[in-house]
Design a protein around this motif. Structure first.
Motif, short mmCIF file in Angstrom:
data_model
loop_
_atom_site.label_atom_id
_atom_site.label_comp_id
_atom_site.label_asym_id
_atom_site.label_seq_id
_atom_site.Cartn_x
_atom_site.Cartn_y
_atom_site.Cartn_z
N SER A 97 0.83 -1.20 0.00
CA SER A 97 0.00 0.00 0.00
C SER A 97 0.86 1.26 0.00
O SER A 97 0.60 2.22 -0.74
CB SER A 97 -0.92 -0.02 1.22
N ASP A 100 2.51 1.83 -3.39
CA ASP A 100 1.56 2.38 -4.36
C ASP A 100 1.38 3.88 -4.14
O ASP A 100 1.38 4.67 -5.09
CB ASP A 100 0.22 1.65 -4.22
N THR A 101 1.24 4.28 -2.87
CA THR A 101 1.08 5.71 -2.56
C THR A 101 2.33 6.49 -2.95
O THR A 101 2.25 7.59 -3.52
CB THR A 101 0.78 5.90 -1.07
N ARG A 104 2.44 7.14 -6.63
CA ARG A 104 1.54 8.21 -7.04
C ARG A 104 2.13 9.58 -6.71
O ARG A 104 2.01 10.53 -7.49
CB ARG A 104 0.18 8.04 -6.36
N GLN A 120 -7.95 17.88 -8.33
CA GLN A 120 -8.47 17.40 -7.06
C GLN A 120 -8.58 15.87 -7.05
O GLN A 120 -8.34 15.22 -6.04
CB GLN A 120 -9.83 18.03 -6.78
N ALA A 121 -8.94 15.31 -8.19
CA ALA A 121 -9.06 13.85 -8.28
C ALA A 121 -7.70 13.19 -8.09
O ALA A 121 -7.59 12.14 -7.44
CB ALA A 121 -9.65 13.46 -9.63
N ASP A 122 -6.64 13.80 -8.65
CA ASP A 122 -5.29 13.26 -8.46
C ASP A 122 -4.91 13.24 -6.98
O ASP A 122 -4.37 12.26 -6.47
CB ASP A 122 -4.26 14.09 -9.24
N ALA A 124 -6.95 13.34 -4.42
CA ALA A 124 -7.84 12.47 -3.65
C ALA A 124 -7.36 11.02 -3.67
O ALA A 124 -7.57 10.27 -2.71
CB ALA A 124 -9.26 12.56 -4.20
N ARG A 125 -6.70 10.63 -4.76
CA ARG A 125 -6.23 9.25 -4.85
C ARG A 125 -5.09 8.96 -3.87
O ARG A 125 -4.76 7.80 -3.62
CB ARG A 125 -5.78 8.94 -6.28
N LEU A 126 -4.48 10.01 -3.32
CA LEU A 126 -3.42 9.80 -2.32
C LEU A 126 -3.99 9.38 -0.97
O LEU A 126 -3.31 8.76 -0.16
CB LEU A 126 -2.60 11.07 -2.14
N PRO A 129 -8.93 5.04 0.88
CA PRO A 129 -10.35 5.05 0.51
C PRO A 129 -11.24 5.16 1.74
O PRO A 129 -10.95 4.58 2.79
CB PRO A 129 -10.54 3.69 -0.19
#
Length: 339
Positions: A97, A100-101, A104, A120-122, A124-126, A129
């Motif tokens: 995990s 992966d972070t 990004r 903002q979507a980019d 938010a993926r950091l 969930p």
């Protein structure tokens, strides 16, 4: 020639190791530590004894019971291998995990270097969930009907708060709202527990395994403990809400029970245990897969508290917990006043 490290007193050794003086005495009683004596006859802990104690502390923090540690220290590594395998799997999942972070973040930094602003979507993926709502309900009296949501359930949730804070009502609400959940009340007689074990040999085997772990870790076998463990082990994998889990258990058993609950791995049956004992809820080590749900004294809505000083609600949470001997004295005083 390097100077010899000074020997430490029990208090100094316990502080350095992050444990209690009582724990050092337990390890000594089991023959694992042999502290030296000062000229005045006091125990002192030299480098070799401290190193041995540090090994024991590490094994405890990995989740081994005292009985398992004894076997490991005598060369039987089976318990350690099983535990390390589980620990390895958990850390591997965390590492994936994090990797992966980090990937990004590296991509976003590369974009920034090229003059591209992340959306903002980019960003938010950091973030991890958001957990889905497991249960939701309107809080009853003494609250004002506020909406309360449970998002995900760890293996262990502590439910606590001062007297009169509404935590028992909240426990009942949780048992009613969580899918297929069951409530284990304060009255836990031994008769029904014994009948359940007689009717279900598999349950009896699980209960005996748990009791072996607990007694090996210093718990005193009693009807109250047997009935509690039977309640914890019985039924489906659905969530279980337990009223005042330390009821009827003395200090050594509460210490062992706290360690037993904390060692439950992620993915275990979700437990929500109501407690006001600092032996059960150890704020320095609440468990890897745990949460703390706190009911304030002023009847503000309950909320989750992070187990570190400075977190919202931490100080109020810490003041409502007490060691078993203090809780027992307060209970006796309360009985005298009533009578």
């Amino acid at each position: 020639m390097a100077p010899t490290a000074p020997a430490l007193s029990p208090a100094e050794a316990a502080t350095r190791l992050g444990i209690s003086i009582k724990a050092l005495r337990v390890y000594e009683q089991r023959g694992w530590l042999s502290p030296q004596r000062s000229a005045a006859g006091w125990r002192v802990y030299g480098p070799a004894t401290l190193a041995r104690a540090a090994e024991i502390v590490t094994l405890r923090r990995l989740g081994l019971s005292l009985a398992q540690i004894g076997r490991v220290l005598t060369g039987a590594g089976g318990d350690l291998d099983v535990l390390l395998a589980a620990h390895h799997a958990s850390l591997t999942a965390q590492a994936r995990s994090l990797a992966d972070t980090l990937a990004r973040i590296q991509t976003l930094r590369a974009d920034l270097a090229q003059g591209r602003i992340p959306t903002q979507a980019d960003l938010a993926r950091l973030a991890p969930p958001a957990q889905a709502v497991t249960a939701a309900f309107d809080l009853p009296w003494p609250w004002g009907g506020e909406r309360f949501e449970v998002r995900g359930l760890p293996a262990l949730t502590y439910l606590t708060g001062p007297l009169g804070s509404g935590k028992t009502r909240l426990a009942h609400c949780l048992a009613e709202a969580l899918p297929d959940a069951r409530f284990l009340g304060l009255e836990r007689p031994i008769g029904p527990a014994a009948a359940l074990m007689t009717a279900d040999p598999a349950l009896a085997a699980r209960v005996h395994r748990a009791l072996d772990w607990l007694t090996g870790d210093g718990a005193n076998l009693s009807d109250a403990l047997i009935a509690l463990v039977t309640g914890l082990e019985a039924g489906s994998p659905a969530p279980l809400v337990v009223d005042l889990v330390e009821e009827g258990l003395e200090a050594a058993t509460q210490d062992a029970l706290g360690a037993f609950l904390r060692r439950r791995p992620p993915g275990s049956r979700p437990l929500i245990v109501m407690t006001r004992s600092s032996a059960i809820l150890d704020l320095s080590d609440p468990g890897a897969d745990s949460a703390i749900l706190f009911c304030p004294a002023n009847h503000s809505p309950p909320f989750y508290v992070a187990p570190h000083p400075g977190a919202l609600g931490y100080e109020a949470l810490a003041t409502c917990l007490a060691p078993p001997d203090v809780r027992a004295r307060v209970g006796r005083l309360r009985v005298k006043r009533v009578s």
